[in-house]
Design an enzyme around this catalytic site. Sequence first.
Site, PDB file in Angstrom:
ATOM      1  CE  LYS A 128       0.450   1.946   3.587  1.00 40.23           C
ATOM      2  NZ  LYS A 128       1.851   2.677   4.028  1.00 40.23           N
ATOM      3  CE1 TYR A 177      -2.395  -0.298   7.599  1.00 38.31           C
ATOM      4  CE2 TYR A 177      -1.002   1.209   7.158  1.00 38.31           C
ATOM      5  CZ  TYR A 177      -1.294   0.038   7.284  1.00 38.31           C
ATOM      6  OH  TYR A 177      -0.449  -0.412   6.995  1.00 38.31           O
TER       7      TYR A 177
HETATM    8  P1  NAD Z   1      12.457   1.662   2.795  1.00 40.90           P
HETATM    9  O1  NAD Z   1      12.762   2.575   2.101  1.00 40.90           O
HETATM   10  O2  NAD Z   1      12.653   1.019   4.026  1.00 40.90           O
HETATM   11  O3  NAD Z   1      12.400   0.506   1.740  1.00 40.90           O
HETATM   12  C1  NAD Z   1      12.684   0.461   0.538  1.00 40.90           C
HETATM   13  C2  NAD Z   1      13.252  -0.156  -0.425  1.00 40.90           C
HETATM   14  O4  NAD Z   1      13.653   0.312  -1.933  1.00 40.90           O
HETATM   15  C3  NAD Z   1      14.826   0.538  -0.274  1.00 40.90           C
HETATM   16  O5  NAD Z   1      15.462  -0.706  -0.254  1.00 40.90           O
HETATM   17  C4  NAD Z   1      15.527   0.218  -1.094  1.00 40.90           C
HETATM   18  O6  NAD Z   1      17.044   0.352  -1.210  1.00 40.90           O
HETATM   19  C5  NAD Z   1      14.299   0.240  -2.332  1.00 40.90           C
HETATM   20  N1  NAD Z   1      14.670   1.463  -3.291  1.00 40.90           N
HETATM   21  C6  NAD Z   1      14.800   1.026  -4.361  1.00 40.90           C
HETATM   22  N2  NAD Z   1      14.844   1.908  -5.220  1.00 40.90           N
HETATM   23  C7  NAD Z   1      15.095   3.519  -4.409  1.00 40.90           C
HETATM   24  C8  NAD Z   1      15.012   4.619  -4.847  1.00 40.90           C
HETATM   25  N3  NAD Z   1      14.714   4.571  -5.926  1.00 40.90           N
HETATM   26  N4  NAD Z   1      14.740   5.304  -3.641  1.00 40.90           N
HETATM   27  C9  NAD Z   1      14.812   4.572  -3.030  1.00 40.90           C
HETATM   28  N5  NAD Z   1      14.635   3.208  -2.238  1.00 40.90           N
HETATM   29  C10 NAD Z   1      15.001   2.404  -3.384  1.00 40.90           C
HETATM   30  O7  NAD Z   1      10.872   1.399   2.703  1.00 40.90           O
HETATM   31  P2  NAD Z   1       9.488   0.650   3.621  1.00 40.90           P
HETATM   32  O8  NAD Z   1       8.812   1.137   4.808  1.00 40.90           O
HETATM   33  O9  NAD Z   1      10.524  -0.577   3.583  1.00 40.90           O
HETATM   34  O10 NAD Z   1       8.495   0.352   2.498  1.00 40.90           O
HETATM   35  C11 NAD Z   1       8.509  -0.117   1.346  1.00 40.90           C
HETATM   36  C12 NAD Z   1       7.023   0.180   0.979  1.00 40.90           C
HETATM   37  O11 NAD Z   1       5.971  -0.784   2.041  1.00 40.90           O
HETATM   38  C13 NAD Z   1       6.208   1.332   0.942  1.00 40.90           C
HETATM   39  O12 NAD Z   1       5.124   1.007  -0.427  1.00 40.90           O
HETATM   40  C14 NAD Z   1       5.403   1.599   2.146  1.00 40.90           C
HETATM   41  O13 NAD Z   1       4.511   1.898   1.752  1.00 40.90           O
HETATM   42  C15 NAD Z   1       5.333   0.104   2.127  1.00 40.90           C
HETATM   43  N6  NAD Z   1       4.945  -0.423   3.666  1.00 40.90           N
HETATM   44  C16 NAD Z   1       3.733  -1.366   4.063  1.00 40.90           C
HETATM   45  C17 NAD Z   1       3.890  -1.225   5.444  1.00 40.90           C
HETATM   46  C18 NAD Z   1       2.480  -1.587   5.523  1.00 40.90           C
HETATM   47  O14 NAD Z   1       1.988  -2.191   7.539  1.00 40.90           O
HETATM   48  N7  NAD Z   1       1.668  -2.696   4.512  1.00 40.90           N
HETATM   49  C19 NAD Z   1       4.341  -0.656   6.327  1.00 40.90           C
HETATM   50  C20 NAD Z   1       5.345  -0.568   5.939  1.00 40.90           C
HETATM   51  C21 NAD Z   1       5.569  -0.379   4.592  1.00 40.90           C
END
Ligand code: NAD
Length: 378
Positions: free
Chosen positions: A138, A224
């Site tokens: 999401k 949410y």
């Molecule tokens: P994060 O920043 O911790 O991780 C992002 C990942 O994408 C990293 O591994 C990064 O290296 C990679 N990436 C690839 N290209 C990139 C770029 N151009 N810029 C930045 N990062 C890049 O983020 P996250 O918290 O893991 O979130 C990732 C996704 O998951 C988002 O869409 C977020 O909304 C979703 N999310 C959902 C929940 C949930 O409870 N369902 C919780 C957290 C995150």
Amino acid sequence: MTQISRRKFSTLAGSLAGGLLVSGMPLAMGRTRAVQEGKKLGVALVGLGSYSTYQLAPALQQTEHCHLAGIVTGTPAKAEKWMREYGIGREHVYSYESFDKIASDDAIDIVYVVLPNSMHAEFSIRAAEAGKHVICEKPMALSVAECDAIIAACKKAGVKLGIGYRLHSEPYTREVKRLVREKTFGEVRFVSADAAYISRGNPDQWRLNRALSGGGALMNMGVYAIQSCIYGSGKNPVSVSAQEFSTRPGYFKQTDETITAQFTFPGGAVGQMMTSHNASANRLFASCDQGWFELQPANNYGPLSGRSSEGPISFPHESQQKLQMDDFARHILEGTPNRAPGEMGRRDMVIVEAIYKSIREGGRTVPIELPEGYGFGG
Ligand code: NAD
């Protein structure tokens, strides 16, 4: 079977069988070897950031119907660490560039897209085109148009699509849906939902970059609050009026900081929501004809907590991500309902677009046209 790719096998089998039913399901794309043999499905995580590292990978050590089988990362050092930690073979490790080769990897049944929001559509579509079932995090994408493209790609490829809305698999949210469906407290008249946290981190993070996130609090926690208003009332809203507040414009240069919105629902119920990157809140409250119910917290990783006019609401805690991924695997394996289908992610993006439109137009009430029950999962 091991000599030819799963995609070729499916196409061949589909044309030979002409719709033949195996285990009550049509032979089609998306019936991988694991599906046919009733084995645990293999999941490949795309993007090894904090959600994959601290939630999804640990949950995949507990899942009963799927397991961590592959990874897609742009960082070779992360790949080495994950291969060691989770015993993943090098042949199941992909970069963003080599990703499409996953099509011929029989160990991978489900591709789980866990990237910044702007990359959801591209990788969900590429995963579908590779013949893999898709879980997309999401918010589903940056626009309704992108959601449409993902849904069309999955339909064309004959693969299943789920959104990473973990709450639909956990017991408190399921209980709220039951209370509303069975009218335990009569009709819901008013619903209120808040989903917010304070962001003080790196100002260059992707969540504060509009091109990568598509928006601020609304695109992050806001979905949410929208979701809570919908399952807390049991209906899709028919109109919204919204306001945006900015108190730290130097930090939130490109993205929304705090948004409030008011909804009307068919039948006369009203609702309100607040989402923010500059306040902490995590609550769902519903007032009904003959009582009320509340979850607080309502949308974090748990344990959640609830009460109603009749007393406490209480369930044992389990990993929400484990429950979510097992539900999706069972949807593929056994045809159980899809708890959070692509249409649910698309519906929420229709509402996000209406909220931003209302803000652009000074809080004007914007109609929302969604069929009754559209996007409701199983
Ligand atoms: P994060 O920043 O911790 O991780 C992002 C990942 O994408 C990293 O591994 C990064 O290296 C990679 N990436 C690839 N290209 C990139 C770029 N151009 N810029 C930045 N990062 C890049 O983020 P996250 O918290 O893991 O979130 C990732 C996704 O998951 C988002 O869409 C977020 O909304 C979703 N999310 C959902 C929940 C949930 O409870 N369902 C919780 C957290 C995150």
